[in-house]
Design a protein around this motif. Structure first.
Motif, PDB file in Angstrom:
ATOM      1  N   VAL A 187       0.700  -1.214  -0.373  1.00 41.56           N
ATOM      2  CA  VAL A 187       0.090  -0.015  -0.720  1.00 41.56           C
ATOM      3  C   VAL A 187       0.879   1.409  -0.151  1.00 41.56           C
ATOM      4  CG1 VAL A 187      -1.853   1.029   1.204  1.00 41.56           C
ATOM      5  CG2 VAL A 187      -1.855  -1.033   1.481  1.00 41.56           C
ATOM      6  N   ALA A 188       1.692   1.169   1.072  1.00 48.61           N
ATOM      7  CA  ALA A 188       3.010   2.224   0.373  1.00 48.61           C
ATOM      8  C   ALA A 188       3.821   2.977  -0.517  1.00 48.61           C
ATOM      9  CB  ALA A 188       3.937   1.933   1.808  1.00 48.61           C
ATOM     10  N   THR A 189       3.653   1.475  -1.583  1.00 50.98           N
ATOM     11  CA  THR A 189       4.776   1.232  -2.696  1.00 50.98           C
ATOM     12  C   THR A 189       3.541   2.233  -3.717  1.00 50.98           C
ATOM     13  OG1 THR A 189       5.578  -0.603  -2.215  1.00 50.98           O
ATOM     14  CG2 THR A 189       5.540   0.256  -4.721  1.00 50.98           C
ATOM     15  N   LEU A 190       2.324   1.830  -3.401  1.00 50.01           N
ATOM     16  CA  LEU A 190       1.593   2.416  -4.116  1.00 50.01           C
ATOM     17  C   LEU A 190       0.613   4.049  -4.233  1.00 50.01           C
ATOM     18  CD1 LEU A 190      -1.097  -0.193  -3.816  1.00 50.01           C
ATOM     19  CD2 LEU A 190       0.064   0.260  -6.129  1.00 50.01           C
ATOM     20  N   LEU A 191       0.930   4.265  -2.232  1.00 44.95           N
ATOM     21  CA  LEU A 191       0.709   5.652  -2.582  1.00 44.95           C
ATOM     22  C   LEU A 191       1.866   6.152  -2.790  1.00 44.95           C
ATOM     23  CD1 LEU A 191      -0.719   5.557   0.761  1.00 44.95           C
ATOM     24  CD2 LEU A 191      -1.817   5.826  -0.695  1.00 44.95           C
ATOM     25  N   CYS A 192       2.998   6.149  -2.566  1.00 41.46           N
ATOM     26  CA  CYS A 192       4.486   6.587  -3.260  1.00 41.46           C
ATOM     27  C   CYS A 192       4.430   6.844  -4.425  1.00 41.46           C
ATOM     28  CB  CYS A 192       6.000   5.619  -2.554  1.00 41.46           C
ATOM     29  SG  CYS A 192       6.820   6.864  -2.920  1.00 41.46           S
ATOM     30  N   TYR A 193       4.145   5.970  -4.918  1.00 34.94           N
ATOM     31  CA  TYR A 193       3.915   5.767  -6.435  1.00 34.94           C
ATOM     32  C   TYR A 193       2.579   6.801  -7.371  1.00 34.94           C
ATOM     33  CZ  TYR A 193       7.235   2.018  -7.647  1.00 34.94           C
ATOM     34  OH  TYR A 193       8.632   1.534  -7.076  1.00 34.94           O
ATOM     35  N   ALA A 194       1.706   6.997  -6.533  1.00 35.76           N
ATOM     36  CA  ALA A 194       0.852   7.474  -6.324  1.00 35.76           C
ATOM     37  C   ALA A 194       0.723   9.447  -6.271  1.00 35.76           C
ATOM     38  CB  ALA A 194      -0.652   7.714  -6.005  1.00 35.76           C
ATOM     39  N   ILE A 228      10.648   0.192  -4.713  1.00 28.58           N
ATOM     40  CA  ILE A 228      10.553  -1.186  -5.261  1.00 28.58           C
ATOM     41  C   ILE A 228      11.452  -1.873  -4.394  1.00 28.58           C
ATOM     42  CG2 ILE A 228      12.445  -2.484  -7.030  1.00 28.58           C
ATOM     43  CD1 ILE A 228      11.249  -1.209  -9.623  1.00 28.58           C
ATOM     44  N   LEU A 229      13.012  -1.531  -3.968  1.00 29.05           N
ATOM     45  CA  LEU A 229      14.074  -1.355  -2.890  1.00 29.05           C
ATOM     46  C   LEU A 229      12.238  -2.086  -1.726  1.00 29.05           C
ATOM     47  CD1 LEU A 229      17.145   0.223  -3.712  1.00 29.05           C
ATOM     48  CD2 LEU A 229      16.424  -1.833  -4.517  1.00 29.05           C
ATOM     49  N   LEU A 230      11.885  -0.777  -1.173  1.00 32.57           N
ATOM     50  CA  LEU A 230      11.671  -1.017   0.114  1.00 32.57           C
ATOM     51  C   LEU A 230      10.576  -2.223   0.079  1.00 32.57           C
ATOM     52  CD1 LEU A 230      11.130   2.389   1.052  1.00 32.57           C
ATOM     53  CD2 LEU A 230      12.451   0.611   2.334  1.00 32.57           C
ATOM     54  N   LEU A 231       9.833  -2.388  -1.583  1.00 30.37           N
ATOM     55  CA  LEU A 231       8.951  -3.213  -2.018  1.00 30.37           C
ATOM     56  C   LEU A 231       9.551  -4.790  -1.495  1.00 30.37           C
ATOM     57  CD1 LEU A 231       5.625  -4.169  -1.849  1.00 30.37           C
ATOM     58  CD2 LEU A 231       6.485  -3.901  -4.341  1.00 30.37           C
ATOM     59  N   ALA A 232      10.517  -4.607  -1.728  1.00 28.24           N
ATOM     60  CA  ALA A 232      11.496  -5.791  -2.260  1.00 28.24           C
ATOM     61  C   ALA A 232      12.327  -6.590  -0.372  1.00 28.24           C
ATOM     62  CB  ALA A 232      12.626  -5.799  -3.123  1.00 28.24           C
ATOM     63  N   GLU A 233      12.117  -5.647  -0.169  1.00 23.93           N
ATOM     64  CA  GLU A 233      12.530  -5.690   1.933  1.00 23.93           C
ATOM     65  C   GLU A 233      11.479  -5.634   2.471  1.00 23.93           C
ATOM     66  OE1 GLU A 233      13.298  -4.597   5.736  1.00 23.93           O
ATOM     67  OE2 GLU A 233      12.442  -3.767   4.713  1.00 23.93           O
ATOM     68  N   VAL A 258      15.670  18.559 -11.066  1.00 19.93           N
ATOM     69  CA  VAL A 258      15.771  17.986  -9.085  1.00 19.93           C
ATOM     70  C   VAL A 258      14.684  16.862  -9.141  1.00 19.93           C
ATOM     71  CG1 VAL A 258      15.138  18.646  -6.927  1.00 19.93           C
ATOM     72  CG2 VAL A 258      16.489  19.673  -7.711  1.00 19.93           C
ATOM     73  N   ILE A 259      13.568  17.354  -9.970  1.00 20.29           N
ATOM     74  CA  ILE A 259      11.976  16.635 -10.325  1.00 20.29           C
ATOM     75  C   ILE A 259      12.469  15.994 -10.703  1.00 20.29           C
ATOM     76  CG2 ILE A 259       9.777  16.446 -10.896  1.00 20.29           C
ATOM     77  CD1 ILE A 259       9.076  19.599  -9.874  1.00 20.29           C
ATOM     78  N   TYR A 260      12.823  16.160 -11.477  1.00 14.33           N
ATOM     79  CA  TYR A 260      13.902  14.461 -13.087  1.00 14.33           C
ATOM     80  C   TYR A 260      13.859  13.586 -12.048  1.00 14.33           C
ATOM     81  CZ  TYR A 260      12.449  17.831 -16.772  1.00 14.33           C
ATOM     82  OH  TYR A 260      11.477  18.753 -17.620  1.00 14.33           O
ATOM     83  N   GLY A 261      15.154  14.345 -11.184  1.00 14.58           N
ATOM     84  CA  GLY A 261      15.544  13.241 -10.403  1.00 14.58           C
ATOM     85  C   GLY A 261      14.800  12.642  -9.073  1.00 14.58           C
ATOM     86  N   LEU A 262      14.033  12.850  -8.756  1.00  9.18           N
ATOM     87  CA  LEU A 262      13.438  12.988  -7.485  1.00  9.18           C
ATOM     88  C   LEU A 262      12.463  11.626  -7.995  1.00  9.18           C
ATOM     89  CD1 LEU A 262      11.681  16.260  -5.538  1.00  9.18           C
ATOM     90  CD2 LEU A 262      13.084  14.069  -4.736  1.00  9.18           C
ATOM     91  N   ALA A 263      12.041  11.608  -9.019  1.00  9.15           N
ATOM     92  CA  ALA A 263      10.902  10.689  -9.643  1.00  9.15           C
ATOM     93  C   ALA A 263      11.962   8.926  -9.841  1.00  9.15           C
ATOM     94  CB  ALA A 263      10.522  10.940 -11.042  1.00  9.15           C
ATOM     95  N   SER A 264      12.949   9.353 -10.317  1.00  9.09           N
ATOM     96  CA  SER A 264      13.849   8.356 -10.459  1.00  9.09           C
ATOM     97  C   SER A 264      14.245   7.740  -9.241  1.00  9.09           C
ATOM     98  CB  SER A 264      15.296   8.444 -11.642  1.00  9.09           C
ATOM     99  OG  SER A 264      14.637   9.723 -13.041  1.00  9.09           O
ATOM    100  N   PHE A 265      14.247   7.912  -8.485  1.00  9.41           N
ATOM    101  CA  PHE A 265      15.124   7.955  -7.079  1.00  9.41           C
ATOM    102  C   PHE A 265      13.609   7.257  -6.750  1.00  9.41           C
ATOM    103  CE2 PHE A 265      15.408   8.747  -2.196  1.00  9.41           C
ATOM    104  CZ  PHE A 265      16.411   7.963  -2.377  1.00  9.41           C
ATOM    105  N   PHE A 266      12.480   7.784  -5.958  1.00  4.95           N
ATOM    106  CA  PHE A 266      11.672   6.628  -4.747  1.00  4.95           C
ATOM    107  C   PHE A 266      11.084   6.095  -6.569  1.00  4.95           C
ATOM    108  CE2 PHE A 266      11.457  10.822  -2.649  1.00  4.95           C
ATOM    109  CZ  PHE A 266      11.071  10.437  -1.733  1.00  4.95           C
TER     110      PHE A 266
END
Length: 265
Positions: free
Chosen positions: A40-47, A104-109, A91-99
């Motif tokens: 759920v957190a991953t979906l919220l983060c992406y949205a 994905i890493l947090l979901l895998a963890e 910076v926005i471009y970098g933030l989008a790629s980073f998050f």
């Protein structure tokens, strides 16, 4: 996702064709291994990041047009603002790629720690390296949450400016309808220099009276206002996602550490 689809198929087999209970047990273990809070957190983060990055990028572009058209006559007056907008858009471009990658890493963890805590797959246990990795994600997520809290507060500044501008225009329209004298509302102004958008020597730097009211009726103003509200909401959703990440991640790490002290590897 494939795991969930397989589980659905297996469950259908059990209910319809009375398949052996082994498939059903496998499905139950598979569903039990899904880290639903992290999902759920991953979906919220992406949205949230989609709203913040997409609407924020376009809102900055519209702000540049709005200020250059109505609040600054000389190019030198808005050079600093233009440079800041272009820098922040990168910076926005970098933030989008980073998050995207960090989600994905947090979901895998989350899958790893959920499996380790619940001991879903037989002899699978946590290791020292796994606990160290979980602690790293907890610390990084805490730091990101504090940083994003500042971003969330910073995003409120343009919303506050445009909200005040809209309220000022509303007051001007009321005075224009109730009083015939132009001087009654000519002194009501909105100064962009007070919010740091322009230097103090910028001319005119402000809009007053019916000129300000006419600005509020333009499509550029309403589009910019709506985009900043959406970006502000996206920043809030992302902050909520980071906090939601922290809860299961911290809990799972605490359980893994407890299992490690008990000698469960």
């Amino acid at each position: 996702m494939c795991c969930v689809v397989i589980c659905a198929v297996c469950a259908a087999c059990v209910l319809i064709y009375y398949a052996p209970s082994g498939c059903y047990d496998c499905c139950i273990r598979c569903i039990g291994a899904v880290p639903y809070p992290s999902l759920v957190a991953t979906l919220l983060c992406y949205a949230g990041m989609a709203l913040f990055c997409g609407c924020g990028h376009e809102a900055l572009t519209q702000t540049e047009v709005l200020v250059e058209t109505y609040f600054a006559r000389n190019v030198q007056d808005h050079e600093v603002m233009d440079s800041f907008i272009k820098y922040f858009q990168y910076v926005i471009y970098g933030l989008a790629s980073f998050f995207f990658l960090y989600g994905i890493l947090l979901l895998a963890e989350g899958f790893y720690t959920t499996s380790a805590v619940k001991q879903t797959f037989g002899e699978f246990r946590s290791t020292q390296c796994g606990r160290c990795l979980s602690l790293t994600f907890v610390i990084v997520t805490y730091v990101l949450a504090f940083i994003w809290l500042g971003v969330f507060a910073f995003t409120a500044i343009p919303v506050f400016f445009l909200f005040n501008m809209e309220q000022t225009c509303h007051n001007i329209n009321i005075l224009a309808e109730t009083t015939p004298s132009i001087n009654q509302h000519a002194w009501i102004c909105m100064d962009a220099r007070q919010y740091g958008l322009l230097p103090w020597n910028a001319m005119p730097g402000k809009a007053c009276g019916m000129t300000l009211a006419s600005i509020c009726k333009t499509s550029e103003f309403y589009v910019t206002y709506d985009l900043f509200i959406a970006a502000f909401a996206g920043a809030g959703i992302t902050l909520l996602a980071l906090i939601l990440y922290l809860v299961p991640t911290t809990y799972n790490y605490a359980v893994l550490r407890f299992l490690g002290r008990k000698g469960v590897r």
